[in-house]
Design a protein around this motif. Structure first.
Motif, PDB file in Angstrom:
ATOM      1  N   PHE A 102      34.883  32.656  40.099  1.00  0.00           N
ATOM      2  CA  PHE A 102      34.701  33.681  40.989  1.00  0.00           C
ATOM      3  C   PHE A 102      33.185  34.928  40.384  1.00  0.00           C
ATOM      4  O   PHE A 102      33.738  35.813  41.091  1.00  0.00           O
ATOM      5  CB  PHE A 102      35.738  34.384  41.741  1.00  0.00           C
ATOM      6  N   GLN A 118      30.930  27.508  39.973  1.00  0.00           N
ATOM      7  CA  GLN A 118      31.310  28.181  41.945  1.00  0.00           C
ATOM      8  C   GLN A 118      32.254  26.843  41.819  1.00  0.00           C
ATOM      9  O   GLN A 118      33.272  27.165  42.801  1.00  0.00           O
ATOM     10  CB  GLN A 118      30.214  28.905  42.655  1.00  0.00           C
ATOM     11  N   LEU A 123      40.616  33.122  40.561  1.00  0.00           N
ATOM     12  CA  LEU A 123      41.331  31.957  40.893  1.00  0.00           C
ATOM     13  C   LEU A 123      42.437  31.674  41.223  1.00  0.00           C
ATOM     14  O   LEU A 123      42.751  30.616  41.978  1.00  0.00           O
ATOM     15  CB  LEU A 123      40.262  31.463  39.549  1.00  0.00           C
ATOM     16  N   PRO A 170      30.815  34.189  45.610  1.00  0.00           N
ATOM     17  CA  PRO A 170      31.518  33.893  46.045  1.00  0.00           C
ATOM     18  C   PRO A 170      32.106  34.510  46.925  1.00  0.00           C
ATOM     19  O   PRO A 170      32.186  35.732  46.568  1.00  0.00           O
ATOM     20  CB  PRO A 170      31.848  33.194  44.515  1.00  0.00           C
ATOM     21  N   HIS A 226      37.990  38.179  38.360  1.00  0.00           N
ATOM     22  CA  HIS A 226      37.667  37.168  38.797  1.00  0.00           C
ATOM     23  C   HIS A 226      38.732  35.527  38.268  1.00  0.00           C
ATOM     24  O   HIS A 226      38.779  34.808  38.868  1.00  0.00           O
ATOM     25  CB  HIS A 226      35.604  36.329  38.686  1.00  0.00           C
ATOM     26  N   GLU A 257      34.967  35.314  47.348  1.00  0.00           N
ATOM     27  CA  GLU A 257      36.569  35.805  46.686  1.00  0.00           C
ATOM     28  C   GLU A 257      36.039  36.524  45.828  1.00  0.00           C
ATOM     29  O   GLU A 257      36.932  36.798  44.661  1.00  0.00           O
ATOM     30  CB  GLU A 257      37.399  34.536  46.108  1.00  0.00           C
ATOM     31  N   LYS A 282      36.013  26.700  41.262  1.00  0.00           N
ATOM     32  CA  LYS A 282      36.328  28.415  41.352  1.00  0.00           C
ATOM     33  C   LYS A 282      36.010  29.357  40.396  1.00  0.00           C
ATOM     34  O   LYS A 282      37.858  30.362  40.472  1.00  0.00           O
ATOM     35  CB  LYS A 282      37.858  27.458  42.401  1.00  0.00           C
ATOM     36  N   ALA A 319      43.434  32.132  45.064  1.00  0.00           N
ATOM     37  CA  ALA A 319      43.163  30.922  45.315  1.00  0.00           C
ATOM     38  C   ALA A 319      43.827  29.491  45.383  1.00  0.00           C
ATOM     39  O   ALA A 319      43.672  28.954  46.443  1.00  0.00           O
ATOM     40  CB  ALA A 319      41.672  30.892  44.791  1.00  0.00           C
ATOM     41  N   ASN A 320      44.073  29.492  44.364  1.00  0.00           N
ATOM     42  CA  ASN A 320      44.968  28.033  44.170  1.00  0.00           C
ATOM     43  C   ASN A 320      46.678  28.460  44.334  1.00  0.00           C
ATOM     44  O   ASN A 320      47.714  27.510  44.685  1.00  0.00           O
ATOM     45  CB  ASN A 320      44.923  27.950  42.442  1.00  0.00           C
TER      46      ASN A 320
END
Length: 361
Positions: free
Chosen positions: A309, A304, A251, A320, A247, A322, A307, A254-255
């Protein structure tokens, strides 16, 4: 001895030593009572949190709790291993009220060693069965507040540049072609790294596990203090592969960083994030209120927003998209009771210090 005793002493001191009339003495005593009561109200409106999540997630949770309940929150962030050591050192004079997040194992050790309060939150009915009372003591010292899968991330840009194959298993990481390209945390300070140790031992038995750790060591370029640091380093291209809870790595992905997340083919361990009240907490009512909030649907959805996850343990909370769900991957039957015990944890870390750490450059 409360502030009432101090006021009585002050009252008589004013009359007999100050030479004031009874009327003036009563006035000054009333002012003193107001000051004392205001100070007491301030103490009751405080909460000190030790947090072992990502700093920005810790702050988001602290700010939301402070806003909703009009409580002044002081938050200190450190890894779970370091936080356990701090709570142990402060056992005769606790400085914090609650310990939020971080791997279950050091929370378990703290409970066994009498450093935590037993507390059964009214929110337990909303918590998945696996997470209600997972710690070694089985005395409701810790409740699971999230879950996360152990694995590693690979920087795909660096992989292409180095012309290397994508590793798919724990054993793949010992291949000499990855020499100098792997980061993992130090289990002396990181609960994440201890989960790696415990996972290897449960997969292969202790002796074989340490042989595999020694083989892995040959490819490690750095043992970090923090469990999330290897994923950040992989995201930035400072290392090819970072081992940790996925998780944290999700992050980074996701960035916008070029990461592929890998759940090792042999199977892997997972963490239960702990939530515990520290024994002797000065702000006990607020500590319980914080636990209740963080076990609620609303509380578990707060991280969340920044971000995080992790998989929530409240069955009503949103998962989430993700997040890597536990039911979707191959997990070992992680023994949180045995590997959260002080004896086992100390023995495994001591062996790592003796056999693996001296090999580090």
């Amino acid at each position: 001895m409360g502030y009432e005793c101090c006021l009585n002493h002050l009252f008589f001191k004013i009359i007999y030593e100050g030479g004031l009339s009874m009327k003036k003495a009563l006035f000054f005593a009333a002012v003193a009572a107001f000051i004392f009561s205001a100070g007491n109200a301030l103490a009751e409106g405080r909460l000190v949190v030790y947090c072992s999540n990502e700093p920005f997630a810790c702050q988001e949770v602290a700010d939301e709790f402070a806003k909703q309940f009009d409580v002044k929150v002081q938050m200190t962030r450190a890894g779970s291993g370091s936080t356990y050591a701090k709570i142990l050192a402060e056992k005769d004079n606790p400085k914090a009220d609650v310990w939020y997040a971080g791997t279950l194992d050091p929370h378990s050790q703290a409970g066994v060693n009498g450093l935590l309060e037993s507390y059964k939150s009214p929110k337990l009915d909303e918590i998945g069965e696996l997470f209600k009372n997972p710690a070694t003591s089985k005395q409701n010292h810790t409740t699971g507040v999230y879950a996360g899968v152990l694995g590693y991330s690979v920087n795909t840009d660096a992989l292409k540049e180095l012309n290397l194959p994508m590793p798919k298993s724990w054993d793949d990481l010992a291949n000499p072609i990855y020499k100098g390209h792997i980061q993992v945390a130090n289990p002396q300070s990181s609960g994440t790294a201890y989960t790696v140790l415990a996972t290897f031992v449960q997969l292969w038995g202790e002796d074989e596990a340490y042989k595999k750790l020694a083989a892995l060591h040959k490819n490690v370029n750095q043992y970090t203090k923090s469990g999330s640091a290897p994923g950040k380093a992989a995201a930035r291209g400072e290392t090819l592969i970072g081992i940790g809870f996925l998780h944290d790595h999700a992050l980074q992905k996701a960035n916008g960083f070029p990461l592929e997340l890998v759940v090792p083919a042999e199977g892997t361990g997972y963490e239960i994030g702990g939530l515990s009240i520290i024994k002797g907490a000065r702000n006990m009512d607020n500590a319980k209120l914080f636990v209740d909030f963080m076990l609620s649907k609303e509380g578990q959805e707060v991280p969340q927003r920044v971000k995080m996850f992790q998989v929530p343990t409240n069955v009503n909370a949103t998962v989430p998209k993700e997040a890597i769900r536990l039911e979707d991957v191959k997990l070992i039957d992680y023994d949180f009771v045995t590997y959260g015990s002080e004896e086992t944890r100390k023995a495994l870390i001591d062996r790592w210090v003796t056999e693996i750490k001296p090999m580090a450059r």
